[in-house]
Design a protein around this motif. Structure first.
Motif, PDB file in Angstrom:
ATOM      1  N   PRO A 133      35.073 -56.708 -21.703  1.00  0.00           N
ATOM      2  CA  PRO A 133      33.341 -56.782 -21.765  1.00  0.00           C
ATOM      3  C   PRO A 133      32.679 -56.986 -20.596  1.00  0.00           C
ATOM      4  O   PRO A 133      32.741 -57.508 -19.666  1.00  0.00           O
ATOM      5  CB  PRO A 133      33.506 -58.441 -22.400  1.00  0.00           C
ATOM      6  N   ILE A 134      31.863 -55.968 -20.563  1.00  0.00           N
ATOM      7  CA  ILE A 134      31.013 -55.554 -19.591  1.00  0.00           C
ATOM      8  C   ILE A 134      29.491 -55.294 -19.949  1.00  0.00           C
ATOM      9  O   ILE A 134      28.831 -55.198 -18.838  1.00  0.00           O
ATOM     10  CB  ILE A 134      31.430 -54.297 -18.506  1.00  0.00           C
ATOM     11  N   LEU A 135      29.161 -55.679 -20.989  1.00  0.00           N
ATOM     12  CA  LEU A 135      27.724 -55.214 -21.492  1.00  0.00           C
ATOM     13  C   LEU A 135      27.080 -56.584 -21.717  1.00  0.00           C
ATOM     14  O   LEU A 135      26.076 -56.463 -22.544  1.00  0.00           O
ATOM     15  CB  LEU A 135      27.598 -54.444 -22.395  1.00  0.00           C
ATOM     16  N   GLY A 136      27.455 -57.834 -21.138  1.00  0.00           N
ATOM     17  CA  GLY A 136      26.347 -59.132 -21.256  1.00  0.00           C
ATOM     18  C   GLY A 136      27.141 -60.005 -22.347  1.00  0.00           C
ATOM     19  O   GLY A 136      28.238 -59.696 -22.444  1.00  0.00           O
ATOM     20  N   GLU A 137      26.421 -61.001 -22.329  1.00  0.00           N
ATOM     21  CA  GLU A 137      26.869 -62.227 -22.958  1.00  0.00           C
ATOM     22  C   GLU A 137      27.352 -62.045 -24.526  1.00  0.00           C
ATOM     23  O   GLU A 137      28.621 -62.537 -24.843  1.00  0.00           O
ATOM     24  CB  GLU A 137      25.938 -63.208 -22.984  1.00  0.00           C
ATOM     25  N   GLN A 138      26.810 -61.016 -25.203  1.00  0.00           N
ATOM     26  CA  GLN A 138      27.327 -60.905 -26.376  1.00  0.00           C
ATOM     27  C   GLN A 138      28.554 -60.202 -26.465  1.00  0.00           C
ATOM     28  O   GLN A 138      29.545 -60.503 -27.241  1.00  0.00           O
ATOM     29  CB  GLN A 138      26.430 -59.811 -27.119  1.00  0.00           C
ATOM     30  N   SER A 139      28.944 -59.412 -25.349  1.00  0.00           N
ATOM     31  CA  SER A 139      29.958 -58.714 -25.372  1.00  0.00           C
ATOM     32  C   SER A 139      31.353 -59.660 -24.794  1.00  0.00           C
ATOM     33  O   SER A 139      32.321 -59.694 -25.478  1.00  0.00           O
ATOM     34  CB  SER A 139      30.185 -57.554 -24.074  1.00  0.00           C
ATOM     35  N   VAL A 140      30.853 -60.610 -24.385  1.00  0.00           N
ATOM     36  CA  VAL A 140      31.832 -61.823 -23.538  1.00  0.00           C
ATOM     37  C   VAL A 140      32.075 -62.649 -24.809  1.00  0.00           C
ATOM     38  O   VAL A 140      33.460 -62.804 -25.180  1.00  0.00           O
ATOM     39  CB  VAL A 140      31.231 -62.638 -22.532  1.00  0.00           C
ATOM     40  N   ILE A 141      31.460 -62.893 -25.612  1.00  0.00           N
ATOM     41  CA  ILE A 141      31.619 -63.891 -26.597  1.00  0.00           C
ATOM     42  C   ILE A 141      32.534 -62.937 -27.620  1.00  0.00           C
ATOM     43  O   ILE A 141      33.394 -63.721 -28.493  1.00  0.00           O
ATOM     44  CB  ILE A 141      30.292 -64.140 -27.370  1.00  0.00           C
ATOM     45  N   SER A 142      32.346 -61.730 -27.975  1.00  0.00           N
ATOM     46  CA  SER A 142      32.867 -61.081 -28.836  1.00  0.00           C
ATOM     47  C   SER A 142      34.348 -61.129 -28.325  1.00  0.00           C
ATOM     48  O   SER A 142      35.319 -61.213 -29.232  1.00  0.00           O
ATOM     49  CB  SER A 142      32.390 -59.690 -29.000  1.00  0.00           C
ATOM     50  N   SER A 143      34.727 -60.602 -27.141  1.00  0.00           N
ATOM     51  CA  SER A 143      36.058 -60.856 -26.785  1.00  0.00           C
ATOM     52  C   SER A 143      36.666 -61.938 -26.727  1.00  0.00           C
ATOM     53  O   SER A 143      37.998 -62.069 -26.854  1.00  0.00           O
ATOM     54  CB  SER A 143      36.111 -60.154 -25.185  1.00  0.00           C
ATOM     55  N   GLN A 144      36.095 -63.087 -26.268  1.00  0.00           N
ATOM     56  CA  GLN A 144      36.664 -64.162 -26.287  1.00  0.00           C
ATOM     57  C   GLN A 144      37.121 -64.722 -27.731  1.00  0.00           C
ATOM     58  O   GLN A 144      38.165 -65.191 -27.974  1.00  0.00           O
ATOM     59  CB  GLN A 144      35.467 -65.402 -25.954  1.00  0.00           C
ATOM     60  N   PHE A 145      36.371 -64.294 -28.688  1.00  0.00           N
ATOM     61  CA  PHE A 145      36.535 -64.579 -30.198  1.00  0.00           C
ATOM     62  C   PHE A 145      37.719 -63.635 -30.437  1.00  0.00           C
ATOM     63  O   PHE A 145      38.856 -64.053 -31.169  1.00  0.00           O
ATOM     64  CB  PHE A 145      35.434 -64.383 -31.239  1.00  0.00           C
ATOM     65  N   ALA A 146      37.914 -62.513 -30.068  1.00  0.00           N
ATOM     66  CA  ALA A 146      39.166 -61.675 -30.592  1.00  0.00           C
ATOM     67  C   ALA A 146      40.166 -61.963 -29.679  1.00  0.00           C
ATOM     68  O   ALA A 146      41.277 -62.188 -30.473  1.00  0.00           O
ATOM     69  CB  ALA A 146      38.668 -59.918 -29.862  1.00  0.00           C
ATOM     70  N   VAL A 147      40.212 -62.536 -28.517  1.00  0.00           N
ATOM     71  CA  VAL A 147      41.456 -62.986 -27.610  1.00  0.00           C
ATOM     72  C   VAL A 147      41.901 -64.327 -28.512  1.00  0.00           C
ATOM     73  O   VAL A 147      43.171 -64.424 -28.597  1.00  0.00           O
ATOM     74  CB  VAL A 147      41.288 -63.052 -26.347  1.00  0.00           C
ATOM     75  N   ALA A 148      40.916 -64.985 -28.836  1.00  0.00           N
ATOM     76  CA  ALA A 148      41.340 -66.470 -29.445  1.00  0.00           C
ATOM     77  C   ALA A 148      42.224 -66.190 -30.745  1.00  0.00           C
ATOM     78  O   ALA A 148      42.957 -66.939 -31.009  1.00  0.00           O
ATOM     79  CB  ALA A 148      39.908 -67.195 -29.531  1.00  0.00           C
ATOM     80  N   THR A 149      41.576 -65.210 -31.639  1.00  0.00           N
ATOM     81  CA  THR A 149      42.209 -64.805 -32.691  1.00  0.00           C
ATOM     82  C   THR A 149      43.692 -64.517 -32.590  1.00  0.00           C
ATOM     83  O   THR A 149      44.535 -65.068 -33.299  1.00  0.00           O
ATOM     84  CB  THR A 149      41.430 -63.715 -33.352  1.00  0.00           C
ATOM     85  N   LEU A 150      43.858 -63.454 -31.717  1.00  0.00           N
ATOM     86  CA  LEU A 150      45.137 -63.209 -31.373  1.00  0.00           C
ATOM     87  C   LEU A 150      46.005 -64.177 -31.086  1.00  0.00           C
ATOM     88  O   LEU A 150      47.175 -64.364 -31.427  1.00  0.00           O
ATOM     89  CB  LEU A 150      45.257 -62.153 -30.195  1.00  0.00           C
ATOM     90  N   GLN A 151      45.460 -65.351 -30.201  1.00  0.00           N
ATOM     91  CA  GLN A 151      46.266 -66.448 -29.881  1.00  0.00           C
ATOM     92  C   GLN A 151      46.628 -67.575 -30.874  1.00  0.00           C
ATOM     93  O   GLN A 151      47.741 -68.090 -30.866  1.00  0.00           O
ATOM     94  CB  GLN A 151      45.683 -67.201 -28.515  1.00  0.00           C
ATOM     95  N   VAL A 152      45.601 -67.448 -31.619  1.00  0.00           N
ATOM     96  CA  VAL A 152      45.751 -68.561 -32.818  1.00  0.00           C
ATOM     97  C   VAL A 152      46.481 -67.877 -34.028  1.00  0.00           C
ATOM     98  O   VAL A 152      47.280 -68.396 -34.674  1.00  0.00           O
ATOM     99  CB  VAL A 152      44.395 -69.268 -33.223  1.00  0.00           C
TER     100      VAL A 152
END
Length: 248
Positions: A133-152
């Motif tokens: 994620p390099i395009l701002g906060e919305q990008s970071v939140i989206s990636s956090q959600f995706a990674v969290a989904t993978l882990q959970v």
């Protein structure tokens, strides 16, 4: 009779290394005359400049490709054997494709369908996604959600969420993410709680560090075996590159 000599010297100057032509042996008048003749020759024959620029661009591209191969080799474990990254396609495929992706990137969205078609139709490509994620906060939140989904919830849930996020056009809010998770019958509360976990942040931090080492500053960026493809590549182009990699 200076002009033919100037033409020959101009061609030599454009084709040979800079140090091959030494102007220090000329007098000031000779240097001035030579420069004037070179300028006149180039104005009369601009195609010589275009040819020289073409040669320079080819050499720069070759140097970049060689540098990219070295970068891939040095970082191969983090690229191809990172247990924290999602692996799709054929896990036993003979070719590995890695994509650095940002969910808010318009060219990532454009590439998404092409990559999906490539991987599905080929059937023998191992596909790895690097959350970048390099395009701002919305990008970071989206990636956090995706990674969290993978882990959970695991890789299948990640694929569903990944495909949904890359096509999502609204604002990324906790409420929208919860609805997205629930639409796939996932534990939304557990995923949202995981988003701020150190394990999630570590994945994104390590991907950013990897991108920096790889001299990657934009998305999408692909690594196809030992080649780097910086930017969007249409489907047919990707197919040709995969065929070339297999042939080599």
């Amino acid at each position: 009779m200076i002009r033919p000599l100037a033409a020959a010297l101009t061609a030599l100057a454009l084709a040979a290394p800079a140090q091959a032509l030494d102007l220090t042996d000329m007098t000031e008048d000779e240097r001035s005359a030579f420069r004037a003749e070179v300028r006149a020759y180039l104005l009369d024959n601009p195609e010589v400049l275009m040819e020289a620029i073409g040669v320079l661009e080819e050499r720069q591209a070759e140097a970049q490709a060689q540098n990219d191969v070295a970068l891939v080799q040095v970082n191969s474990d983090a690229l191809f054997r990172d247990p924290a990254s999602w692996v799709g396609g054929n896990p036993e495929g003979d070719v590995t494709l890695v994509e650095f992706v940002d969910y808010r990137c318009s060219y990532c969205r454009k590439a998404h369908e092409d990559v999906a078609q490539l991987v599905e139709a080929d059937g023998n490509i191992r596909f790895i996604v690097k959350e970048f994620p390099i395009l701002g906060e919305q990008s970071v939140i989206s990636s956090q959600f995706a990674v969290a989904t993978l882990q959970v919830a695991g890789p299948e849930a990640y694929k569903q969420v990944h495909d949904a996020l890359i096509t999502f056009r609204g604002t990324v809010t906790p409420e929208n993410l919860q609805r997205l998770a629930e639409s796939f019958d996932l534990d939304a509360d557990a995923i949202l709680a995981q988003m701020d976990a150190p394990e999630v942040k570590q994945v994104i931090t390590e991907n950013r560090a990897l991108a920096q080492r790889m001299q990657i500053s934009g998305t999408p960026t692909f690594v196809l075996e030992d080649q780097m493809l910086r930017g969007y590549v249409p489907l047919e182009g990707m197919r040709q590159i995969v065929a070339q990699v297999r042939a080599d």
